[in-house]
Scaffold this active site. Structure first.
Site, PDB file in Angstrom:
ATOM      1  N   GLY A  10      -5.610 -30.939   0.164  1.00  0.00           N
ATOM      2  CA  GLY A  10      -6.047 -31.519  -1.105  1.00  0.00           C
ATOM      3  C   GLY A  10      -6.290 -30.453  -2.159  1.00  0.00           C
ATOM      4  N   ARG A  72       0.074 -32.365   2.254  1.00  0.00           N
ATOM      5  CA  ARG A  72      -0.511 -32.344   3.600  1.00  0.00           C
ATOM      6  C   ARG A  72       0.637 -32.320   4.610  1.00  0.00           C
ATOM      7  NH1 ARG A  72      -5.904 -33.312   3.011  1.00  0.00           N
ATOM      8  NH2 ARG A  72      -6.564 -34.430   1.130  1.00  0.00           N
ATOM      9  N   ASP A 103      -9.067 -27.003   6.572  1.00  0.00           N
ATOM     10  CA  ASP A 103      -8.943 -26.841   8.019  1.00  0.00           C
ATOM     11  C   ASP A 103      -7.524 -27.050   8.538  1.00  0.00           C
ATOM     12  OD1 ASP A 103      -9.004 -29.506   7.403  1.00  0.00           O
ATOM     13  OD2 ASP A 103     -10.545 -30.055   8.854  1.00  0.00           O
ATOM     14  N   THR A 125     -12.033 -26.028   0.108  1.00  0.00           N
ATOM     15  CA  THR A 125     -12.292 -27.437   0.373  1.00  0.00           C
ATOM     16  C   THR A 125     -13.575 -27.826  -0.332  1.00  0.00           C
ATOM     17  OG1 THR A 125     -12.933 -29.085   2.030  1.00  0.00           O
ATOM     18  CG2 THR A 125     -13.378 -26.797   2.581  1.00  0.00           C
ATOM     19  N   ASP A 127     -15.383 -30.105   0.606  1.00  0.00           N
ATOM     20  CA  ASP A 127     -16.330 -30.480   1.656  1.00  0.00           C
ATOM     21  C   ASP A 127     -17.164 -29.301   2.150  1.00  0.00           C
ATOM     22  OD1 ASP A 127     -15.352 -33.032   1.508  1.00  0.00           O
ATOM     23  OD2 ASP A 127     -14.199 -32.935   3.369  1.00  0.00           O
ATOM     24  N   ASP A 129     -16.700 -27.354   4.583  1.00  0.00           N
ATOM     25  CA  ASP A 129     -16.903 -27.431   6.027  1.00  0.00           C
ATOM     26  C   ASP A 129     -16.052 -26.448   6.829  1.00  0.00           C
ATOM     27  OD1 ASP A 129     -14.450 -28.602   5.607  1.00  0.00           O
ATOM     28  OD2 ASP A 129     -14.900 -30.478   6.658  1.00  0.00           O
ATOM     29  N   ARG A 171     -15.943 -35.828   5.059  1.00  0.00           N
ATOM     30  CA  ARG A 171     -15.464 -36.511   6.265  1.00  0.00           C
ATOM     31  C   ARG A 171     -16.314 -36.195   7.482  1.00  0.00           C
ATOM     32  NH1 ARG A 171      -9.464 -34.506   6.701  1.00  0.00           N
ATOM     33  NH2 ARG A 171     -10.545 -32.586   6.100  1.00  0.00           N
ATOM     34  N   GLU A 222     -18.796 -40.061   2.705  1.00  0.00           N
ATOM     35  CA  GLU A 222     -17.803 -41.019   3.178  1.00  0.00           C
ATOM     36  C   GLU A 222     -17.725 -41.086   4.698  1.00  0.00           C
ATOM     37  OE1 GLU A 222     -14.032 -39.716   1.679  1.00  0.00           O
ATOM     38  OE2 GLU A 222     -14.145 -37.767   2.675  1.00  0.00           O
ATOM     39  N   ARG A 266     -25.663 -51.950  -6.480  1.00  0.00           N
ATOM     40  CA  ARG A 266     -24.332 -51.623  -6.998  1.00  0.00           C
ATOM     41  C   ARG A 266     -23.827 -50.332  -6.341  1.00  0.00           C
ATOM     42  NH1 ARG A 266     -23.720 -54.714 -11.765  1.00  0.00           N
ATOM     43  NH2 ARG A 266     -25.024 -56.563 -11.394  1.00  0.00           N
ATOM     44  N   HIS A 272     -11.764 -39.130  -6.062  1.00  0.00           N
ATOM     45  CA  HIS A 272     -11.032 -37.939  -6.497  1.00  0.00           C
ATOM     46  C   HIS A 272     -11.571 -37.321  -7.779  1.00  0.00           C
ATOM     47  CE1 HIS A 272      -8.220 -39.617  -3.553  1.00  0.00           C
ATOM     48  NE2 HIS A 272      -7.808 -38.378  -3.418  1.00  0.00           N
ATOM     49  N   VAL A 273     -12.516 -37.996  -8.441  1.00  0.00           N
ATOM     50  CA  VAL A 273     -13.162 -37.376  -9.596  1.00  0.00           C
ATOM     51  C   VAL A 273     -13.779 -36.040  -9.197  1.00  0.00           C
ATOM     52  CG1 VAL A 273     -15.094 -37.599 -11.206  1.00  0.00           C
ATOM     53  CG2 VAL A 273     -13.586 -39.550 -10.794  1.00  0.00           C
ATOM     54  N   GLN A 274     -14.258 -35.962  -7.947  1.00  0.00           N
ATOM     55  CA  GLN A 274     -14.896 -34.726  -7.478  1.00  0.00           C
ATOM     56  C   GLN A 274     -13.914 -33.565  -7.375  1.00  0.00           C
ATOM     57  OE1 GLN A 274     -17.666 -36.096  -3.962  1.00  0.00           O
ATOM     58  NE2 GLN A 274     -16.099 -37.624  -4.380  1.00  0.00           N
ATOM     59  N   ARG A 275     -12.635 -33.862  -7.221  1.00  0.00           N
ATOM     60  CA  ARG A 275     -11.627 -32.820  -7.052  1.00  0.00           C
ATOM     61  C   ARG A 275     -11.082 -32.298  -8.376  1.00  0.00           C
ATOM     62  NH1 ARG A 275      -9.662 -32.094  -2.113  1.00  0.00           N
ATOM     63  NH2 ARG A 275      -9.630 -33.772  -0.572  1.00  0.00           N
TER      64      ARG A 275
END
Length: 341
Positions: A10, A72, A103, A125, A127, A129, A171, A222, A266, A272-275
């Site tokens: 990503g 990917r 990873d 990443t 994440d 991680d 993830r 998520e 709500r 994908h805004v985070q990316r």
């Protein structure tokens, strides 16, 4: 030396800073020629080459995404993929490869290195991680975006007396959820590291709304899941590439809370805004440092290693040491999130 460069997995903000650093340092200091492969390992397998000179990297420092494109694709997992990579490297006279990825991309890098190719990897990443490094490219920007979102959602939650659920990426590790939740003042933070009890969450929200507040913010990664034996059953929803379906846990959690509490609830899925968008200064600096360290490592003859941030220092760690490992959020950080509820 002729050096190949690719970005896989990503996209994240800060990739172009790393590409820029590799090219500027490689050409200016070491006299190398740097060529890019479009769309990650797939481009290397297909021989999809583009030149990378100083003119190609002008004004990219503040740009999000990756000028090389990404995909990917893991050559060792594709029939004939590794042979195609080796054929391209021979045809293009590439003596070393720098790959920037998460990873999956780094695992592919270790397999290519085992085949005898000089490979140096750079971790990226949102994440955060990747094991072995304190920070990965893209994480700081993602946290900044997520925190701003939580800040903005606070005002509408309070205005309408709502429970607002914000789903963020993560993830296998809840770094974005934990850090953005603390920074944004969320009442509940849910991460993959600690399966949650929906009954406990409901009791907390009911007590909070009766005692001293008319709204609450829940930040959920998520990959978060309910604990076994609790009253909420849920199976993580995944897509065709094994990615978690955005919004699945957020929507389910929202429905559970609304039904059990009666509160107006709500859900906002950042996805994908985070990316996307402009990288923060921290990600531009980290990408630049990793890029310089990677091309220096290639020049020194290093292979099968990854650049890593340890404290204030950029070091090299063996790819073999990070294989199959996930850097999870430490318990004390999650405890801090709970303590500030």
């Amino acid at each position: 030396m002729r050096v190949g460069l690719l970005t896989g997995g990503g996209d994240v903000p800060g990739l172009n800073a790393a590409i820029r650093a590799v090219v500027k340092r490689g050409e200016g200091e070491h006299g190398h020629s740097v060529v890019g492969f479009r769309n990650g390992w797939k481009g290397l397998a297909d021989g999809d080459v583009m030149p990378l000179t100083r003119q190609h990297i002008r004004n990219v420092l503040a740009s999000g995404g990756t000028l090389l494109g990404t995909a990917r694709y893991h050559p060792h997992a594709d029939d004939g993929g590794l042979d195609a990579v080796l054929a391209t490297l021979e045809a293009e006279r590439i003596e070393a490869v720098i790959c920037i990825g998460g990873d999956g991309t780094l695992h592919a890098a270790s397999k290519v290195a085992e085949a005898g190719v000089r490979v140096v990897a750079v971790p990226k990443t949102i994440d955060n991680d990747v094991w072995g490094t304190d920070r990965s490219i893209g994480f700081d920007t993602a946290v900044t975006i997520a925190t701003e979102a939580v800040d903005r959602i606070h005002t509408t939650a309070e205005s309408h007396n709502r429970v607002m659920i914000v789903e963020v990426m993560g993830r296998h590790a809840g770094w974005i959820a934990a850090t953005a939740g603390i920074a944004g003042g969320a009442e509940v933070v849910l991460a993959p590291e600690e399966p949650f009890d929906i009954d406990r969450i409901v009791r907390f929200l009911q007590h909070r709304h009766r005692a001293h507040a008319s709204f609450s913010i829940v930040v959920v990664a998520e990959g978060a899941v309910p604990a076994r034996g609790t009253s909420m059953s849920y199976e993580t929803q995944v897509g065709r590439f094994g990615e978690i379906v955005a919004g699945a846990i957020g929507e389910r959690l929202g429905a559970e809370i609304a039904e059990r509490t009666g509160f107006d609830t709500r859900v906002t899925v950042l996805g994908h805004v985070q990316r996307g968008g402009t990288p923060t200064p921290a990600d531009r600096i980290l990408g630049s440092r990793f890029g310089v360290a990677a091309i220096d490592a290639v020049t020194a003859g290093e292979s099968g290693v990854m650049t890593a941030l340890r404290g204030e220092d950029v070091v090299l760690v063996p790819l073999a040491d990070i294989a199959g490992k996930v850097k999870q959020v430490p318990a004390d950080l999650l405890e801090t999130a709970r303590a500030l509820a």
